[in-house]
Design a protein around this motif. Structure first.
Motif: not given
Length: 608
Positions: A233-255
């Motif tokens: 989705v970050a690739g489809f909507a590169p200007d959407n900053q909320y998706v990047k926050q979600d990516l950071a969040a899921v990275d945190g959960v994986m850690q």
């Protein structure tokens, strides 16, 4: 045969569809009644699927989630039946050749099945049945995977049938005509302007998949799936900053980090494109045929929608941007006479900025000009405090703080009291700083002729956060593009079938006219007029499409406020809807808007 086929529906789907008229009027009550009536009436005919889809969407918007899923289940059953068929029904195709493609069974477009399962997943979430939502999201994913290969096979099959047709020569002549090509290019040029997604991918479905599996992972593979979906989705909507926050969040959960209490606002706005039709002339194929026009479907993009939604809270809801961080600036003037007070706060190019900007206050000033500036350059762990002038006349106060610092705390305070013609300028600038806290306060009290300017800027900083009590939705998926790209991929099949139908009708008309002319000149003229009228009547494009889908999906995310209270506001400020967020760690506020002036339909669900 021609007379019998003349009765086979000579009006388009859009002309028959009263549901969409009620929908555009935001008349949900009557839209539900009409959609249910049409779905039941057409339950066993060629239009069964399209009416069940319309019914399911309208019922969902009316908050009738179980009834909505029941309608979607009936549509899904038929869609899956058609998908399992290895061969089309030749007799039905033959009948359509002498009438129009709208007389074939509506089997559903690729995006229909994907959105059907997406809506069912949302319905189950709103019914508090997340396990069933999981099943629907998996089905939606599989439909997206299957769609590319299915469409490829469909095109190959139609082209193979055309190659075997006895009218192949006439069909080739029509498609190779420069005039025909020019008309087709003009009619469909707008499709090239649509935002490009991967074939048959619906970014909103992928995004919902990512959120669900991030919030409800059964194992590590679910988290990997969530990460992959959000990355796409970050690739489809590169200007959407909320998706990047979600990516950071899921990275945190994986850690091993827990998800912080977060609220999402999903905004479904506007109406999807509808299908209209256009007549495009093709070369004369056989002699003595009066009518050689062909009707092709076109997409009509809908306007009249809300472009965004604003969310405000009573306390800061932290949002971080990779490229542009929103920072708050508050300027207050109290009891001033002819006072000019300017407060500006800008944060540019920051990643997770922990920057706090506090701006300018002028109280009780009369025509005061106040100037004060603070700066510290190249320091580490530096604290700078500025200058104060009290009781001065025509005083200029200047003080400077903070460039290229690491872990710097910068406090700029400029105070003028009872001064005359005083200029105070407070400018705090931080550039390329890490973990920077910037506080700029300029106060002018009881001054005459005062101008107060406060500017706080943080540029190209790393790991900084700008706090704000406001967030705005950002696009995640354009249904105009999803539907438009599906339409574009379908066009080779549509063109081949429409030309085949046009040729078949022309050949049939020629045969009828020739036979009539051999009997009598008057009979021949009558037959020629009759065949022309018949061809005009059945020259109808297939305009069936799911009209109650939205134009666009948008999203914003923020830390759930301590009091769990937010206000949803339209861009014109006319609608302000207070919402108390329900209990939960990961909450979704789902907002639907059909038209710009229509009411916001607000519901809630929990992901975790």
């Amino acid at each position: 045969m021609a007379v019998g086929l003349l009765a086979t529906g000579c009006s388009t789907y859009q002309q028959q569809n009263r549901v969409i008229q009620l929908w555009h009027q935001n008349n949900l009550t009557n839209a539900v009644v009409e959609a249910t009536k049409m779905a039941d009436k057409n339950a066993k005919n060629k239009d069964a699927i399209i009416w069940r889809l319309e019914q399911g969407a309208v019922l969902r918007s009316a908050g009738k989630y179980q009834e909505s899923n029941a309608a979607f289940d009936k549509a899904q059953e038929k869609i899956d039946q058609y998908a399992q068929k290895a061969k089309v029904r030749v007799g039905q195709e033959a009948g359509a050749l002498l009438s129009n493609q709208a007389n074939l069974d509506y089997e559903g477009h690729s995006y229909d099945g994907i959105m059907l399962n997406t809506y069912k997943a949302l319905n189950y979430l709103q019914l508090g049945e997340p396990d069933k939502a999981r099943v629907e999201l998996i089905r939606a994913y599989q439909r997206q995977q299957d769609a590319v290969e299915d469409n490829k096979k469909r095109i190959e099959k139609v082209q193979a049938e055309a190659a075997r047709s006895k009218d192949k020569k006439a069909m080739d002549k029509a498609q190779e005509s420069p005039k025909f090509k020019s008309q087709m290019q003009g009619a469909y040029a707008s499709l090239d302007n649509l935002k490009s997604y991967a074939d048959y991918v619906n970014p909103f479905t992928v995004y919902l998949d990512g959120l669900y599996f991030m919030a409800n992972p059964a194992d590590a593979s679910d988290l990997e799936r969530a990460h992959k979906s959000l990355e796409r989705v970050a690739g489809f909507a590169p200007d959407n900053q909320y998706v990047k926050q979600d990516l950071a969040a899921v990275d945190g959960v994986m850690q091993g980090k827990p998800l912080a209490p977060t609220t999402y606002v999903i905004f479904e706005t506007g109406c999807a494109p509808v299908r209209d039709q256009i007549r495009i002339d093709i070369p004369i194929i056989v002699a003595k045929v009066s009518y050689v026009g062909a009707a092709f479907p076109t997409l009509k993009i809908q306007g009249n929608y809300l472009p965004s939604l604003t969310v405000t809270a009573n306390s800061p809801i932290v949002t971080a941007n990779d490229t542009v961080t929103t920072a708050s600036s508050t300027t207050t003037t109290t009891g001033d006479t002819n006072a000019t007070v300017t407060g500006a706060t800008a944060v540019t190019g920051d990643t997770n900025t922990n920057t706090t900007a506090t701006s300018t206050t002028a109280t009780g000033d009369t025509n005061a000009t106040v100037t004060g500036a603070t700066a510290v350059t190249g320091d580490t762990n530096t604290t700078a405090t500025s200058t104060t002038a009290t009781g001065d006349t025509n005083a200029t106060v200047t003080s400077t703080t903070a460039t290229s610092d690491t872990n710097a705390t910068v406090t700029s305070t400029t105070t003028t009291t009872s001064n005359t013609n005083t200029t105070v300028t407070s400018t705090t600038t931080t550039t390329s700083n890490t973990n920077t806290t910037v506080t700029s306060t300029t106060t002018a009290t009881g001054d005459t002729n005062a101008t107060v300017t406060s500017t706080t800027m943080a540029t190209s900083s790393t790991t900084a956060t700008a706090s704000s009590t406001m967030a705005m939705t950002s696009p995640i998926a354009s249904m105009d593009s999803v539907i438009g790209l599906d339409f574009k991929n379908e066009m080779p099949v549509v063109i081949t079938k429409t030309i085949a139908s046009t040729v078949a009708k022309a050949v049939a008309a020629y045969a009828i006219n020739e036979a009539a002319n051999q009997q009598d000149a008057f009979v021949g003229l009558f037959a020629q007029i009759s065949t022309a009228i018949y061809q005009a009547a059945v020259n109808i494009a297939d305009t069936r499409t799911w009209t109650t889908l939205p134009k666009e999906f948008q999203v914003c995310r923020f830390s759930t406020p301590p009091d769990r209270k937010i206000v949803l506001e339209t861009p014109d400020g006319i609608q302000k809807i207070p919402v108390t967020i329900e209990d939960g760690t990961i909450n979704i506020i789902y907002v639907k808007s059909i038209t710009a002036a229509g009411p916001l339909l607000v519901t809630q669900m929990k992901l975790k």
